[in-house]
Design an enzyme around this catalytic site. Structure first.
Site, short mmCIF file in Angstrom:
data_model
loop_
_atom_site.label_atom_id
_atom_site.label_comp_id
_atom_site.label_asym_id
_atom_site.label_seq_id
_atom_site.Cartn_x
_atom_site.Cartn_y
_atom_site.Cartn_z
N ARG A 21 0.84 -1.22 0.00
CA ARG A 21 0.00 0.00 0.00
C ARG A 21 0.86 1.25 0.00
O ARG A 21 0.62 2.18 -0.76
CB ARG A 21 -0.99 0.02 1.17
N TYR A 35 -18.05 15.43 -16.15
CA TYR A 35 -18.26 14.12 -15.55
C TYR A 35 -19.00 14.25 -14.21
O TYR A 35 -18.55 14.94 -13.29
CB TYR A 35 -16.92 13.39 -15.36
C1 PLP Z 1 -15.51 7.62 -15.79
C2 PLP Z 1 -14.93 8.96 -15.63
C3 PLP Z 1 -14.33 9.34 -14.42
C4 PLP Z 1 -14.34 8.45 -13.19
O1 PLP Z 1 -13.57 7.31 -13.36
P1 PLP Z 1 -13.86 5.89 -12.64
O2 PLP Z 1 -12.73 5.07 -13.11
O3 PLP Z 1 -15.21 5.43 -13.09
O4 PLP Z 1 -13.83 6.14 -11.18
C5 PLP Z 1 -13.74 10.58 -14.36
N1 PLP Z 1 -13.76 11.43 -15.42
C6 PLP Z 1 -14.34 11.10 -16.59
C7 PLP Z 1 -14.34 12.08 -17.72
C8 PLP Z 1 -14.95 9.85 -16.73
O5 PLP Z 1 -15.53 9.54 -17.90
#
Ligand code: PLP
Length: 340
Positions: free
Chosen positions: A15, A67
């Site tokens: 970790r 997002y």
């Molecule tokens: C999916 C996504 C995230 C988050 O990522 P995860 O791996 O699902 O936690 C962040 N930014 C964008 C633009 C995304 O499409």
């Protein structure tokens, strides 16, 4: 595949001490973006670490449509007084910079998810630096093959490597890439203390995925461009958003800032959200599912999610994959025809 190592060796406990597979992935993505990379258990792990490192109450300027879980994370921190959220239209440079006065962090996403707006990265970074802000950039949608934000003076690039970097819809993984190694060291400390470390198997899969990123992206953005062109002249389609289309509001900026227009597009069929849902039910080659960046084409009506109220109700987001473009078009055209 090890959590701990024999005493006296280079590492002790993974970790905090890392793992050779993470190192390999961080080397690759760091080299692609031109900075020092730290991998996380998911894209949100990387987003959360960047936000967590801000002083209490820090004002954060962020895109109002981007997002959704990034926005939800900031909103939650705002509710408990940990941050101050300032939502802007990130494609409006003057409005964004006006909101930057007195702020700590500018969060850029470009192209934005799911509206595919293009931010004027150069002007935003210059204005933010003048005002003393740190700049973070979510480069998930474009990938470092289409743009390298650190070259424009951005401090931290984040990725959901779950998407195009992994490329096969079979893992969750995130990355933050910092211009300054010291900043990366702080994020690594947060990653260790929060326990948001990537899985070894996921890291290995992402390494395998990233080897074909250029091939997948070439094919999928060719497909996306062709579908966008055909949808734009289809009588049952009201509006197409794809920065590669010459009349798209982001086209000029995308041509100047990006080496390609990417594999995401969005369109609004005639007839409202019910028609859009019917199209998702009808397709057989495209997959009706959330997420993006895999080898298969995904279709989703984004406004069905809570928190996406600013997205047009009938907007269908397509993450275009590597299939034969005529198979995709037959399927889409058939679904448009069948739901008239
Ligand atoms: C999916 C996504 C995230 C988050 O990522 P995860 O791996 O699902 O936690 C962040 N930014 C964008 C633009 C995304 O499409």
């Amino acid at each position: 595949m090890a959590s701990n190592y024999i005493a006296g060796s280079e590492r002790d406990y993974s970790r905090g001490g890392g793992n050779p597979t993470w190192d390999a992935l961080e080397d690759v993505i760091g080299a692609l973006e031109g900075g020092t990379a730290v991998c996380f258990s998911s894209g949100m792990g990387a987003v959360d670490a960047v936000l967590d490192d801000l002083p209490p109450g820090a004002p954060v300027v962020h895109p109002e449509v981007a997002y959704m879980n990034m926005r939800a994370n900031i909103a939650r921190r705002q509710e408990s007084g940990r941050l101050e959220a300032r939502a802007v239209d990130i494609t409006d440079t003057d409005a964004t910079l006006a909101a930057c006065d007195g702020a700590k962090l500018l969060w850029i996403e470009s192209p934005t998810n799911p509206l595919l707006g293009i931010a004027d990265v150069r002007a935003l970074v210059a204005g933010a630096k003048q005002r003393g802000l740190e700049v973070a950039f979510d480069n998930t949608v474009a990938t470092p093959l289409l743009q390298r934000p650190l070259e424009h003076g951005v401090d931290i690039v984040v990725h959901s490597a779950t998407k195009l970097i992994g490329g096969h819809s079979d893992l969750l993984l995130g990355v933050a890439v910092c211009a300054e190694p010291d900043r990366a060291a702080r994020l690594r400390e947060l990653q260790n203390l929060a326990g948001s470390t990537p899985g070894t198997l996921e890291s290995w899969l992402a390494l395998r995925g990233v080897r074909t990123l250029h091939l997948r992206l070439d094919r999928s953005q060719q497909n996306a461009h062709e579908l966008a062109r055909r949808l734009a002249s289809h009588p049952e389609v009201d509006r197409v958003r794809y920065p590669g289309l010459e009349d798209d509001p982001g086209h000029r900026r995308a041509r100047e800032l990006m080496r390609g227009f990417g594999s995401m597009l969005a369109f609004e069929p005639r007839g409202g959200p019910d028609r859009a849902d019917a199209i998702c039910d009808r397709v057989r080659v495209l997959v009706s599912a959330t997420s993006l960046g895999g080898i298969e084409t995904l279709i989703e009506r984004r406004a069905k999610w809570r928190g996406e109220e600013l997205v047009p109700a009938s907007l269908l987001r397509l993450s275009v994959g590597c299939e034969h473009v005529e198979d995709l078009w037959d399927d889409l055209e058939g679904a448009l025809e069948a739901t008239k």
